[in-house]
Design a protein around this motif. Structure first.
Motif, PDB file in Angstrom:
ATOM      1  N   PRO A   1       0.797  -1.233   0.000  1.00 14.01           N
ATOM      2  CA  PRO A   1       0.000   0.000   0.000  1.00 14.01           C
ATOM      3  C   PRO A   1       0.830   1.283   0.000  1.00 14.01           C
ATOM      4  N   GLU A   2       1.519   1.523  -1.112  1.00 16.00           N
ATOM      5  CA  GLU A   2       2.310   2.744  -1.251  1.00 16.00           C
ATOM      6  C   GLU A   2       2.179   3.268  -2.668  1.00 16.00           C
ATOM      7  N   SER A   3       2.553   4.494  -2.844  1.00 12.02           N
ATOM      8  CA  SER A   3       2.531   5.073  -4.188  1.00 12.02           C
ATOM      9  C   SER A   3       3.553   4.352  -5.059  1.00 12.02           C
ATOM     10  N   SER A   4       3.344   4.402  -6.364  1.00 14.06           N
ATOM     11  CA  SER A   4       4.292   3.739  -7.259  1.00 14.06           C
ATOM     12  C   SER A   4       5.677   4.385  -7.156  1.00 14.06           C
ATOM     13  N   GLN A   5       5.734   5.675  -6.842  1.00 14.48           N
ATOM     14  CA  GLN A   5       7.018   6.361  -6.653  1.00 14.48           C
ATOM     15  C   GLN A   5       7.789   5.775  -5.473  1.00 14.48           C
ATOM     16  N   LYS A   6       7.094   5.595  -4.337  1.00 12.02           N
ATOM     17  CA  LYS A   6       7.740   5.020  -3.155  1.00 12.02           C
ATOM     18  C   LYS A   6       8.131   3.570  -3.412  1.00 12.02           C
ATOM     19  N   ALA A   7       7.262   2.834  -4.096  1.00  7.80           N
ATOM     20  CA  ALA A   7       7.556   1.434  -4.409  1.00  7.80           C
ATOM     21  C   ALA A   7       8.799   1.338  -5.287  1.00  7.80           C
TER      22      ALA A   7
END
Length: 131
Positions: free
Chosen positions: A34-40
């Motif tokens: 459950p994180e933004s694609s940027q953080k992932a």
């Protein structure tokens, strides 16, 4: 070098998704984490730099080092679920509790639980416990 819980969660998620195939699409992983694609993307880059996975623009695969760590986490998690079920905790709470405990479990404790539970092949949900 100890990994942060979030890093371990990524490795375990990649392992779960790759149980039936070699590589995992980043789009599949971002549905589980459950994180933004940027953080992932940033996390995947960090794990790749640490030697836990290889990554392309669209897919990731665990390296032998990453697979070893992920298998340990999954084994600890599924043994905890089995242990907690034996202790008669409610079925619906097993996953959440095991998810927290897997991160602080030592290899010695995994061995003791495995022995105490008589080396179960599957967890209470029917998922295979890695050897």
């Amino acid at each position: 070098l100890a990994l942060a819980t979030r890093q371990e969660d990524y490795l375990a998620a990649i392992y779960r998704l790759s149980e039936k195939k070699d590589s995992v699409l980043v789009s599949e992983l971002t549905k589980l984490v459950p994180e933004s694609s940027q953080k992932a993307t940033k996390m995947l880059r960090r794990l790749a730099q640490q030697g836990f996975l290889t990554a392309s623009a669209t897919a990731v695969s665990l390296t032998p080092k990453g697979r070893e760590k992920a298998v340990f986490l999954i084994k600890a998690h599924r043994l905890w679920e089995s242990y907690l079920a034996k202790a008669e905790l409610p079925q619906e709470s097993l996953h959440e509790i095991a998810d927290r405990l897997e991160h602080s479990t030592t290899p010695e404790l995994v061995d003791k639980m495995n022995k105490e539970l008589k080396h179960p092949a599957k967890d209470p949900h029917g998922k295979k416990i890695p050897r």
